[in-house]
Scaffold this motif. Structure first.
Motif, PDB file in Angstrom:
ATOM      1  N   TYR A 268     -34.979 -16.283 -28.365  1.00 49.15           N
ATOM      2  CA  TYR A 268     -35.252 -15.834 -27.008  1.00 49.15           C
ATOM      3  C   TYR A 268     -36.192 -14.638 -27.022  1.00 49.15           C
ATOM      4  O   TYR A 268     -35.926 -13.618 -27.670  1.00 49.15           O
ATOM      5  CB  TYR A 268     -33.922 -15.468 -26.360  1.00 49.15           C
TER       6      TYR A 268
ATOM      7  N   GLY B 236     -37.655 -13.424 -23.838  1.00 49.66           N
ATOM      8  CA  GLY B 236     -37.424 -12.728 -22.577  1.00 49.66           C
ATOM      9  C   GLY B 236     -37.893 -13.612 -21.447  1.00 49.66           C
ATOM     10  O   GLY B 236     -37.651 -14.817 -21.451  1.00 49.66           O
ATOM     11  N   GLU B 237     -38.614 -13.041 -20.486  1.00 41.86           N
ATOM     12  CA  GLU B 237     -39.067 -13.802 -19.325  1.00 41.86           C
ATOM     13  C   GLU B 237     -40.577 -13.682 -19.131  1.00 41.86           C
ATOM     14  O   GLU B 237     -41.203 -12.724 -19.581  1.00 41.86           O
ATOM     15  CB  GLU B 237     -38.388 -13.285 -18.049  1.00 41.86           C
TER      16      GLU B 237
ATOM     17  N   SER C  77     -37.308 -18.165 -18.460  1.00 43.03           N
ATOM     18  CA  SER C  77     -36.830 -17.636 -19.738  1.00 43.03           C
ATOM     19  C   SER C  77     -37.503 -18.404 -20.869  1.00 43.03           C
ATOM     20  O   SER C  77     -37.458 -19.644 -20.887  1.00 43.03           O
ATOM     21  CB  SER C  77     -35.305 -17.786 -19.848  1.00 43.03           C
TER      22      SER C  77
ATOM     23  N   SER D 245     -39.537 -23.632 -20.571  1.00 42.65           N
ATOM     24  CA  SER D 245     -38.478 -22.628 -20.555  1.00 42.65           C
ATOM     25  C   SER D 245     -37.295 -23.082 -21.397  1.00 42.65           C
ATOM     26  O   SER D 245     -37.212 -24.235 -21.837  1.00 42.65           O
ATOM     27  CB  SER D 245     -38.009 -22.365 -19.117  1.00 42.65           C
TER      28      SER D 245
ATOM     29  N   SER E 146     -39.928  -8.583 -22.384  1.00 39.27           N
ATOM     30  CA  SER E 146     -38.852  -8.897 -23.322  1.00 39.27           C
ATOM     31  C   SER E 146     -37.517  -8.366 -22.829  1.00 39.27           C
ATOM     32  O   SER E 146     -36.523  -8.386 -23.560  1.00 39.27           O
ATOM     33  CB  SER E 146     -39.161  -8.309 -24.707  1.00 39.27           C
TER      34      SER E 146
ATOM     35  N   ALA F 166     -34.792  -8.850 -19.474  1.00 36.38           N
ATOM     36  CA  ALA F 166     -34.514  -9.862 -18.451  1.00 36.38           C
ATOM     37  C   ALA F 166     -34.882  -9.353 -17.059  1.00 36.38           C
ATOM     38  O   ALA F 166     -34.593  -8.211 -16.707  1.00 36.38           O
ATOM     39  CB  ALA F 166     -33.039 -10.252 -18.483  1.00 36.38           C
TER      40      ALA F 166
ATOM     41  N   HIS G 269     -34.402 -18.554  -9.855  1.00 36.32           N
ATOM     42  CA  HIS G 269     -34.226 -18.453 -11.303  1.00 36.32           C
ATOM     43  C   HIS G 269     -32.774 -18.725 -11.687  1.00 36.32           C
ATOM     44  O   HIS G 269     -31.842 -18.237 -11.034  1.00 36.32           O
ATOM     45  CB  HIS G 269     -34.636 -17.064 -11.786  1.00 36.32           C
TER      46      HIS G 269
ATOM     47  N   LEU H 192     -30.296 -18.232 -14.803  1.00 34.04           N
ATOM     48  CA  LEU H 192     -30.143 -17.544 -16.081  1.00 34.04           C
ATOM     49  C   LEU H 192     -29.325 -18.439 -17.010  1.00 34.04           C
ATOM     50  O   LEU H 192     -28.103 -18.331 -17.111  1.00 34.04           O
ATOM     51  CB  LEU H 192     -29.464 -16.196 -15.878  1.00 34.04           C
TER      52      LEU H 192
ATOM     53  N   GLN I   2     -29.666 -20.789 -20.779  1.00 35.24           N
ATOM     54  CA  GLN I   2     -30.444 -21.161 -21.961  1.00 35.24           C
ATOM     55  C   GLN I   2     -29.749 -22.303 -22.702  1.00 35.24           C
ATOM     56  O   GLN I   2     -28.629 -22.147 -23.179  1.00 35.24           O
ATOM     57  CB  GLN I   2     -30.608 -19.964 -22.915  1.00 35.24           C
TER      58      GLN I   2
END
Length: 323
Positions: free
Chosen positions: A81, A83-84, A99, A123, A143, A145, A159, A161, A163
């Motif tokens: 990961y 970030g966004e 993300s 994403s 980097s 959130a 959005h 959140l 993953q």
């Protein structure tokens, strides 16, 4: 039908006849394995795994879970990961917040400097975003959130959140959303249960939460509705195509097949939309519902990544069979 076996065969660029010859059986015999009308003998399953360079369990629809890493470079850039990335559009439409992994950050960063008509970013929530570069007002990598940091963070209402980087898990999510028992049978019970627990709460789980005092009985219905809304949003990531026009209007399409999705948008993904046609033709329900989208009037399109990739496999499979 053994969809997994078919997918790996097509990825290997093999016709049924060629794969059958490689494992030492006739094409009709192999076809029965792929269609699911006959079991695969253990010795032949090992040979298939060797030829297709995949684990035997994987060919049968079982897989070890793949998880995103969080600030752990040892896991590899395409799982770690980053970030966004937030994208704002000068037409006034809603911004995007995605993300992403380290790998997606690197690719998008480079492509933004290549004077491309469209850039692609995928994403960690199964979103393959096709973004028209001329529609971008500004774009920020962070980097940290954006639910806590960054520009205009209150505007990112769409959005999620969430993953989950494994496309096979998204195939399960899609089947769960449609309550498709046949599609779910392609996967192991353990994998279906694992994914189910991530995206939804069962009646049995609610009973435990109430019994443990974590949900008050009078709050149960409200909690159910809130959690169902979140589950529906996750289901949408597996089933819905969404696009935004340069005037800010948004469209959503749910009934588009995987092959039709690939046929409509592969030119943007593979060739930067560099073709003579100005309109994207999208066959939603055969001849009953068809949409044409002006490429120059797009802010972005978001596709369920796993379905686009399935569509590519279906088209490549047809091309193999024709040859």
């Amino acid at each position: 039908m053994s969809l997994k076996l078919k997918q790996f065969r097509i990825k290997a660029g093999l016709t049924q006849a060629k794969l059958a010859k490689a494992v030492g059986v006739s094409q009709p015999n192999y076809q029965r394995w792929e269609s699911g009308t006959a079991p695969i003998p253990e010795d032949k399953l090992k040979k298939l795994a060797e030829v297709l360079q995949a684990g035997a369990d994987t060919l049968l629809g079982r897989h070890a879970p793949i998880h995103a890493g969080f600030y752990d470079e040892s896991i590899g850039e395409d799982l770690n990961y980053y970030g966004e990335v937030s994208i704002h559009f000068h037409g006034g439409g809603k911004p995007l917040l995605l993300s992403i992994t380290d790998g997606e950050f690197s690719r998008l960063y480079r492509n933004l400097q290549r004077n491309l008509r469209f850039v692609i970013v995928e994403s960690l929530a199964n979103q393959k975003a096709i973004i028209r570069t001329q529609a971008i007002a500004d774009l920020y990598f962070s980097s940290e959130a954006y639910d806590d940091f960054g520009l205009e963070h209150e505007d990112y209402e769409d959005h999620i959140l969430f993953q989950m980087p494994d496309p096979r898990d998204w195939e399960i999510v899609e089947a769960l959303s449609e309550d498709d028992e046949y599609a779910l049978s392609e996967f192991s019970t353990e994998d279906v249960q694992r994914v189910s627990e991530v995206v939804m709460i069962t009646d049995e789980q609610y009973e435990v939460l109430v019994a443990d005092g974590r949900i008050r009985p009078e709050d149960l219905e409200r909690e159910r509705n809130k959690n169902q809304e979140e589950t529906d949003r996750i289901f949408g990531l597996a089933t819905k195509l969404k696009y935004q026009l340069s005037n800010g209007r948004q469209r959503s399409v749910e009934s588009l097949g995987a092959e039709e999705m690939f046929e409509a948008f592969y030119k943007l993904v593979d060739f930067d939309g560099d073709t003579d046609d100005d309109l994207i033709a999208m066959s939603i329900e055969g001849t009953h519902r068809i949409a044409f989208i002006n490429k120059a009037a797009l802010d972005y399109v978001i596709l369920p990544a796993h379905r686009f990739d399935q569509g590519r496999i279906e088209v490549e499979g047809k091309m193999l069979d024709e040859n």
